[in-house]
Design an enzyme around this catalytic site. Structure first.
Site, mmCIF file in Angstrom:
data_model
loop_
_atom_site.group_PDB
_atom_site.id
_atom_site.type_symbol
_atom_site.label_atom_id
_atom_site.label_comp_id
_atom_site.label_asym_id
_atom_site.label_seq_id
_atom_site.Cartn_x
_atom_site.Cartn_y
_atom_site.Cartn_z
ATOM 1 N N LYS A 161 20.449 63.799 -34.003
ATOM 2 C CA LYS A 161 19.097 63.265 -33.820
ATOM 3 C C LYS A 161 18.996 62.431 -32.513
ATOM 4 O O LYS A 161 18.148 62.764 -31.666
ATOM 5 C CB LYS A 161 18.933 62.045 -34.869
ATOM 6 C CG LYS A 161 18.595 62.691 -36.188
ATOM 7 C CD LYS A 161 18.828 61.922 -37.308
ATOM 8 C CE LYS A 161 18.408 62.697 -38.729
ATOM 9 N NZ LYS A 161 18.581 61.735 -39.988
ATOM 10 N N GLN A 180 19.668 55.874 -42.084
ATOM 11 C CA GLN A 180 20.193 56.974 -42.297
ATOM 12 C C GLN A 180 20.837 56.987 -43.683
ATOM 13 O O GLN A 180 21.625 56.035 -44.109
ATOM 14 C CB GLN A 180 21.546 57.491 -41.436
ATOM 15 C CG GLN A 180 22.164 58.673 -41.642
ATOM 16 C CD GLN A 180 21.268 60.014 -41.553
ATOM 17 O OE1 GLN A 180 20.512 60.009 -40.603
ATOM 18 N NE2 GLN A 180 21.315 60.791 -42.272
ATOM 19 N N ASP A 217 10.668 58.084 -41.394
ATOM 20 C CA ASP A 217 11.152 58.918 -42.071
ATOM 21 C C ASP A 217 10.053 59.191 -43.236
ATOM 22 O O ASP A 217 10.291 60.014 -44.132
ATOM 23 C CB ASP A 217 12.372 58.514 -42.750
ATOM 24 C CG ASP A 217 13.715 59.338 -42.163
ATOM 25 O OD1 ASP A 217 13.266 60.237 -41.619
ATOM 26 O OD2 ASP A 217 14.816 58.859 -42.400
#
Ligand code: NDP
Length: 310
Positions: free
Chosen positions: A54, A98, A122
């Site tokens: 990422k 994450q 997200d």
């Protein structure tokens, strides 16, 4: 019959290329590039690889990345304290926690605390999920959003089709089912307690496998001519299993011997190729789209947020 390969790398490259002028425009307008913060807690090796990829993609695109790491045994309270400066840093557009987090931490306690709905890149927070349920605009979970983008760009019809999603996780299965529903598919969701999984799957014009079990979906699960999207990423480290799943395919076995393991999806790769009309390979199908959609979400958030002082 051999299905058309839905090429995730090609779609990823298209999406990233289209983002470049938008990133340049944001940077010009406010004197600051879009910024993405990634919070990585603990030692999960797969998470470390995902975060590295990422950050690398951010660098390639001119998105500023901020990485925050915390030890495996950190408490919820200490992690919240550590995230305080990030929460107050208004130059950060998107915040990503994450997953998975270590067992002692309830993800909800961190996402709700640290990721305000405007920066939920997200789409995992409850407000973002609520907006998805209501089909209102907002950041969408990257993996299912990437799959929708792929279906759109390959002009695969969805409206009126029967879609079956195997897997009901909050990050893939459920948002995937809702996105297909909003695109007017007739949707079923299957899971570990589904009876007659093969029969359910065989009714699908569009079959999405998001299970996490190597090659669980076999020929008997696939309707001839179905579009099959294989989300699974399972690492096989037993040579006999790799041999069985790939039917002795020399390229895959060569890769296994070189690396000591090989990736396989949730769908039997031979059945996938031979029975579907179109399919995503593993690797090179869904995986590349997830990061592309994360970048797209970051840019979209940055375009909507007020100009930040440096
Ligand atoms: P989860 O483990 O959170 O969910 C798995 C789902 O599969 C559950 O709903 C579970 O059912 C269901 N399931 C498990 N076994 C069976 C079975 N035998 N029959 C039917 N259903 C079953 O996984 P994720 O959704 O996070 O991920 C799924 C896969 O996708 C993994 O391989 C993961 O690595 C991959 N992935 C890939 C990404 C990418 O970018 N390519 C991104 C995210 C995930 P139940 O709810 O009943 O337990």
């Amino acid at each position: 019959m051999s299905g058309v390969v839905l090429d995730g790398k090609k779609i990823r490259d298209e999406i990233l290329e289209e983002l470049k002028p938008r990133i340049a425009a944001i940077t010009r307008k406010r004197g600051l590039p879009p910024a993405l913060a990634v919070v990585l807690v603990g030692e999960n090796p797969a998470s470390h690889i995902y975060v590295r990829n990422k950050i690398k993609t951010c660098q390639e695109l001119g998105i500023r990345s901020v990485e925050i790491t915390a030890p495996q045994n950190i408490s919820t309270r200490d992690l919240q304290d550590q995230l305080q400066p990030l929460i107050e840093d208004s130059s950060v557009d998107g915040i990503l926690i994450q997953m998975p987090l270590p067992k002692q931490i309830d993800p909800e306690d961190i996402v709700t605390y640290a990721v305000d709905p405007l920066r939920d890149v997200d789409g995992f927070g409850a407000p973002s999920l609520g907006r998805l349920v209501q089909n209102k605009p907002g950041p969408r979970a990257c993996t299912p959003a990437g799959i929708m983008e792929m279906l759109k760009r390959y002009e695969i019809p969805i409206a009126g089709k029967k879609a079956v999603v195997v897997g009901r996780s909050d990050i893939v299965g459920k948002p995937m089912a809702l996105m297909l529903l909003h695109a007017n598919a007739t949707v079923s969701i299957c899971h570990s307690r589904t009876q007659n999984l093969a029969g359910e799957c065989r009714s699908a014009d569009i079959l999405i496998a998001a299970i996490g079990q190597p090659a669980l979906i076999q020929a008997e699960h696939i309707k001839p001519g179905a579009v099959v999207i294989d989300v699974g990423m399972n690492r096989i480290s037993e040579e006999s299993e790799a041999h069985r799943i790939f039917r002795g395919d020399p390229a895959k076995l060569g890769s296994f011997r070189k690396n000591g393991s090989v990736l396989v999806g949730d769908v039997d790769p031979v059945a996938l190729r031979e029975i579907s009309s179109a399919y995503t390979p593993v690797p090179g199908g869904v995986g590349p789209l997830t990061i592309a959609m994360l970048m797209a979400n970051t840019v979209e958030i940055a375009e909507k947020r007020p100009v930040q002082a440096s």
